[in-house]
Scaffold this motif. Sequence first.
Motif, PDB file in Angstrom:
ATOM      1  N   ARG A 195       0.792  -1.230   0.000  1.00  0.00           N
ATOM      2  CA  ARG A 195       0.000   0.000   0.000  1.00  0.00           C
ATOM      3  C   ARG A 195       0.824   1.279   0.000  1.00  0.00           C
ATOM      4  O   ARG A 195       0.286   2.375  -0.064  1.00  0.00           O
ATOM      5  CB  ARG A 195      -0.946  -0.029   1.200  1.00  0.00           C
ATOM      6  CG  ARG A 195      -1.955  -1.177   1.078  1.00  0.00           C
ATOM      7  CD  ARG A 195      -2.839  -1.286   2.292  1.00  0.00           C
ATOM      8  NE  ARG A 195      -2.090  -1.729   3.468  1.00  0.00           N
ATOM      9  CZ  ARG A 195      -2.661  -1.962   4.641  1.00  0.00           C
ATOM     10  NH1 ARG A 195      -3.949  -1.784   4.807  1.00  0.00           N
ATOM     11  NH2 ARG A 195      -1.927  -2.367   5.675  1.00  0.00           N
ATOM     12  N   LYS A 197       4.280   3.297  -1.746  1.00  0.00           N
ATOM     13  CA  LYS A 197       5.257   3.310  -2.847  1.00  0.00           C
ATOM     14  C   LYS A 197       6.280   4.402  -2.551  1.00  0.00           C
ATOM     15  O   LYS A 197       5.897   5.526  -2.191  1.00  0.00           O
ATOM     16  CB  LYS A 197       4.598   3.661  -4.196  1.00  0.00           C
ATOM     17  CG  LYS A 197       3.307   2.951  -4.509  1.00  0.00           C
ATOM     18  CD  LYS A 197       3.524   1.576  -5.115  1.00  0.00           C
ATOM     19  CE  LYS A 197       2.214   0.818  -5.228  1.00  0.00           C
ATOM     20  NZ  LYS A 197       2.217  -0.497  -4.573  1.00  0.00           N
ATOM     21  N   GLU A 200      10.416   8.618  -4.688  1.00  0.00           N
ATOM     22  CA  GLU A 200      11.705   9.277  -4.958  1.00  0.00           C
ATOM     23  C   GLU A 200      12.535   9.262  -3.686  1.00  0.00           C
ATOM     24  O   GLU A 200      11.972   9.356  -2.585  1.00  0.00           O
ATOM     25  CB  GLU A 200      11.411  10.733  -5.355  1.00  0.00           C
ATOM     26  CG  GLU A 200      12.580  11.475  -5.929  1.00  0.00           C
ATOM     27  CD  GLU A 200      12.244  12.954  -6.173  1.00  0.00           C
ATOM     28  OE1 GLU A 200      11.076  13.354  -5.975  1.00  0.00           O
ATOM     29  OE2 GLU A 200      13.175  13.692  -6.528  1.00  0.00           O
TER      30      GLU A 200
ATOM     31  N   PRO B 143      -1.166   1.387   6.770  1.00  0.00           N
ATOM     32  CA  PRO B 143       0.283   1.602   6.660  1.00  0.00           C
ATOM     33  C   PRO B 143       0.810   2.606   7.701  1.00  0.00           C
ATOM     34  O   PRO B 143       0.221   3.668   7.874  1.00  0.00           O
ATOM     35  CB  PRO B 143       0.455   2.156   5.236  1.00  0.00           C
ATOM     36  CG  PRO B 143      -0.770   1.753   4.500  1.00  0.00           C
ATOM     37  CD  PRO B 143      -1.872   1.739   5.522  1.00  0.00           C
ATOM     38  N   PRO B 144       1.881   2.252   8.406  1.00  0.00           N
ATOM     39  CA  PRO B 144       2.528   3.217   9.300  1.00  0.00           C
ATOM     40  C   PRO B 144       3.591   4.003   8.526  1.00  0.00           C
ATOM     41  O   PRO B 144       4.414   3.414   7.835  1.00  0.00           O
ATOM     42  CB  PRO B 144       3.210   2.324  10.348  1.00  0.00           C
ATOM     43  CG  PRO B 144       3.439   1.010   9.659  1.00  0.00           C
ATOM     44  CD  PRO B 144       2.509   0.921   8.479  1.00  0.00           C
ATOM     45  N   LEU B 145       3.532   5.315   8.620  1.00  0.00           N
ATOM     46  CA  LEU B 145       4.572   6.128   7.987  1.00  0.00           C
ATOM     47  C   LEU B 145       5.279   6.889   9.096  1.00  0.00           C
ATOM     48  O   LEU B 145       4.749   7.878   9.620  1.00  0.00           O
ATOM     49  CB  LEU B 145       3.957   7.092   6.971  1.00  0.00           C
ATOM     50  CG  LEU B 145       3.252   6.408   5.791  1.00  0.00           C
ATOM     51  CD1 LEU B 145       2.355   7.379   5.051  1.00  0.00           C
ATOM     52  CD2 LEU B 145       4.266   5.798   4.841  1.00  0.00           C
ATOM     53  N   ARG B 165       9.475  11.404   4.110  1.00  0.00           N
ATOM     54  CA  ARG B 165       9.955  10.706   5.309  1.00  0.00           C
ATOM     55  C   ARG B 165      11.434  10.987   5.464  1.00  0.00           C
ATOM     56  O   ARG B 165      12.209  10.841   4.530  1.00  0.00           O
ATOM     57  CB  ARG B 165       9.763   9.194   5.191  1.00  0.00           C
ATOM     58  CG  ARG B 165       8.344   8.714   5.363  1.00  0.00           C
ATOM     59  CD  ARG B 165       8.300   7.186   5.383  1.00  0.00           C
ATOM     60  NE  ARG B 165       8.915   6.685   6.601  1.00  0.00           N
ATOM     61  CZ  ARG B 165       9.876   5.769   6.660  1.00  0.00           C
ATOM     62  NH1 ARG B 165      10.370   5.255   5.560  1.00  0.00           N
ATOM     63  NH2 ARG B 165      10.362   5.385   7.821  1.00  0.00           N
ATOM     64  N   GLU B 172      12.768  10.616   1.744  1.00  0.00           N
ATOM     65  CA  GLU B 172      12.124   9.920   0.640  1.00  0.00           C
ATOM     66  C   GLU B 172      10.696  10.408   0.495  1.00  0.00           C
ATOM     67  O   GLU B 172      10.071  10.825   1.468  1.00  0.00           O
ATOM     68  CB  GLU B 172      12.177   8.401   0.817  1.00  0.00           C
ATOM     69  CG  GLU B 172      11.462   7.899   2.038  1.00  0.00           C
ATOM     70  CD  GLU B 172      11.538   6.377   2.196  1.00  0.00           C
ATOM     71  OE1 GLU B 172      12.361   5.732   1.541  1.00  0.00           O
ATOM     72  OE2 GLU B 172      10.749   5.852   2.999  1.00  0.00           O
ATOM     73  N   VAL B 173      10.240  10.379  -0.747  1.00  0.00           N
ATOM     74  CA  VAL B 173       8.878  10.774  -1.042  1.00  0.00           C
ATOM     75  C   VAL B 173       8.068   9.487  -1.133  1.00  0.00           C
ATOM     76  O   VAL B 173       8.394   8.606  -1.927  1.00  0.00           O
ATOM     77  CB  VAL B 173       8.800  11.551  -2.376  1.00  0.00           C
ATOM     78  CG1 VAL B 173       7.379  12.089  -2.592  1.00  0.00           C
ATOM     79  CG2 VAL B 173       9.830  12.671  -2.414  1.00  0.00           C
ATOM     80  N   VAL B 174       7.062   9.370  -0.281  1.00  0.00           N
ATOM     81  CA  VAL B 174       6.291   8.127  -0.226  1.00  0.00           C
ATOM     82  C   VAL B 174       4.822   8.418  -0.445  1.00  0.00           C
ATOM     83  O   VAL B 174       4.280   9.386   0.089  1.00  0.00           O
ATOM     84  CB  VAL B 174       6.464   7.428   1.144  1.00  0.00           C
ATOM     85  CG1 VAL B 174       5.713   6.104   1.169  1.00  0.00           C
ATOM     86  CG2 VAL B 174       7.920   7.187   1.452  1.00  0.00           C
ATOM     87  N   ARG B 175       4.219   7.570  -1.228  1.00  0.00           N
ATOM     88  CA  ARG B 175       2.773   7.636  -1.425  1.00  0.00           C
ATOM     89  C   ARG B 175       2.161   6.452  -0.698  1.00  0.00           C
ATOM     90  O   ARG B 175       2.671   5.338  -0.784  1.00  0.00           O
ATOM     91  CB  ARG B 175       2.464   7.555  -2.924  1.00  0.00           C
ATOM     92  CG  ARG B 175       0.996   7.598  -3.268  1.00  0.00           C
ATOM     93  CD  ARG B 175       0.808   7.233  -4.753  1.00  0.00           C
ATOM     94  NE  ARG B 175      -0.550   6.769  -4.969  1.00  0.00           N
ATOM     95  CZ  ARG B 175      -1.431   7.403  -5.730  1.00  0.00           C
ATOM     96  NH1 ARG B 175      -1.104   8.483  -6.380  1.00  0.00           N
ATOM     97  NH2 ARG B 175      -2.658   6.916  -5.875  1.00  0.00           N
ATOM     98  N   SER B 176       1.106   6.712   0.024  1.00  0.00           N
ATOM     99  CA  SER B 176       0.436   5.637   0.755  1.00  0.00           C
ATOM    100  C   SER B 176      -1.056   5.718   0.517  1.00  0.00           C
ATOM    101  O   SER B 176      -1.603   6.796   0.316  1.00  0.00           O
ATOM    102  CB  SER B 176       0.713   5.780   2.249  1.00  0.00           C
ATOM    103  OG  SER B 176      -0.129   4.915   2.983  1.00  0.00           O
ATOM    104  N   SER B 177      -1.709   4.585   0.584  1.00  0.00           N
ATOM    105  CA  SER B 177      -3.165   4.609   0.526  1.00  0.00           C
ATOM    106  C   SER B 177      -3.703   5.166   1.842  1.00  0.00           C
ATOM    107  O   SER B 177      -3.020   5.123   2.868  1.00  0.00           O
ATOM    108  CB  SER B 177      -3.690   3.194   0.290  1.00  0.00           C
ATOM    109  OG  SER B 177      -3.323   2.357   1.363  1.00  0.00           O
TER     110      SER B 177
END
Lengths: 344, 276
Positions: A195, A197, A200, B143-145, B165, B172-177
Amino acid sequence: MSFEDYRGTWVFLEVKEGKIAQVSLELLGAGRELADKRGDQLGGILIGEGVKELATDAFTYGADVVYVYDDPIFKHYRTEPFMEALMHCTNKYKPEVILYGATSKGKDLASAVATDLPTGLTADTTLLDIEEDTGLLLASRPAFGGNIMATILCKKYRPQMATVRPKVMKALEPEPGRKGEIVEESLSLKEEDVRTKVLEIVLDTQKRVRIDEADIVVAGGKGLGSQEGFELIHQLAKVLGGAVGASRDVVESGWIDHHHQVGQTGVTVTPKIYFAIGISGSIQHLVGMQNSGLIIAINHDPDAPIFQASHYGIVGDAFEIVPLLIKEFENVLGLGDVSHVGKV
Amino acid sequence: MLHIVACIKQVPDTKVIKMNPKTNTMDRASAPAILNPYDAHAVEEAVRIKKRYGGTVSVLTMGPPPAVKAIRKCIEIGADEGYMISDKRFAGADTLATSYALTKALDKIGKQKPIDLIVCGKMTIDGDTGQVGPGIARRLDIPPLTSVKEVKEVNKQDGYAIVHRKLEDGYEVVRSSLPCLFAVEKDINEVPYSPLPNMIKAAQYKPQIWAVNDLEDVDVKQLGLKGSPTIVAKVWPPEKPQGGEMIEGSAEDQARKVVNIVMEKKELFRERGGVS
């Protein structure tokens, strides 16, 4: 839960810039002692893409067996797939102890794994021991902002887990050619099921002083009077090949940026030598540097608390003493010799 | 409209905690109880997200009755609602038992109004573990960020969030649902002085307070001390150098002595450049 089924100490082998992270090598050293005390194997768990060959390094530093999960899904660290791998491996091979570096990845992963297993997790451990006969892990750590030390036990669950701060354990002398067993494992994880990604990764291009990794830290405080006065700290650090540290009020005054701040709200440092110059020594500052190998303080105030936390103290004027130190060190070390080395 | 829940804690201010020099124990009474500073940033970030996208910010805490003060502080920052779980059976919880109890309360809050995002501070200054946030996320299976230092986007309609993060050497650039959980860094924002209307609202604010019996499907064996796998077996004062040697003499003598002391560790200089 039958404790007899759980054997061996494991280290989560964090991969950093294509190598096993220094903290993981340190943990192999600590883990070796625990495993030997129990007469068990030392395992490593290696997760990533194209990481299998790194197992050799783990053997060199003391591992007997390395469990490898090598798959493109592990290219970037993400909590969930890494956690799945650890859960899979742990449920299959049942280690008694798992150690993780107290890094952003290690702490994130360990917290998730501890919840799902479930088991106890001790954070930021600075001392480790194990009871020879029972296998009970004695994990000790600073608590309440470093005001006390506490020993934490996990009596009723296995595996027992701890994150361990970088730089507090010692890596073993590498033993080239030392062999071990590689156990390749795999999971049927699909990218579309993950879930998160990583879009970058942006690395710092400017070479930043990593004060938490430096062997020598020269730190300055408000006693230096001004940003110009603080220059002395930079000069001494340069001569010694050390990193520059600062107290909180220096950072708040804008003389240097916050990456240099030593203390509870800054960075915890454990260099072999720590100079505290013009720093009075608030408890927050002491927490961040009191585990340094050798602490030398210079301050004009004989009652400054920093002297209580130092191995050697000089009551005096930094503007008189530090230039003399710079000159003396230049003489002894030879300036040409040191200008191009040093971990900064 | 987003529903954001910030999980917070009241803690003793470890910055001002005093040690009793005779017994080497902490004088807990010396430390005022405050909103965990990292959680103040979490609430502030939740309020900022609300201002950008619209929605509601709720705060949740577990603690003894005086912890209501920490919730009021969050209302001052701009939270809309506060919830507290308070019961002797929660006492003595480690991070695993804490995340369990909070999750049960989140289930109840979520039933009233579905939760899109949970925000926590990076850690508390009394426990220092940073384990409760990720624990909550795992228990809710979201998801834990962790180490979030910037929130780029929260898109409820398309069900995702994008954050930065912090890493040891960059970010880092993170995409999460969505839903997901953010554990935020201290430098994510600055918490400004609270506006007067918020302070007035906070002064009179009474949060909903739930005991164990007000929550559903609770396995009491997983609460408090009983539900905590870790126990503190021993505490002792850290070893500190007890005021070492003072170096006397002229400035020149003092400097020379320091150089001699340091040069006894000269392996550091030989190693330099060779250690990675």
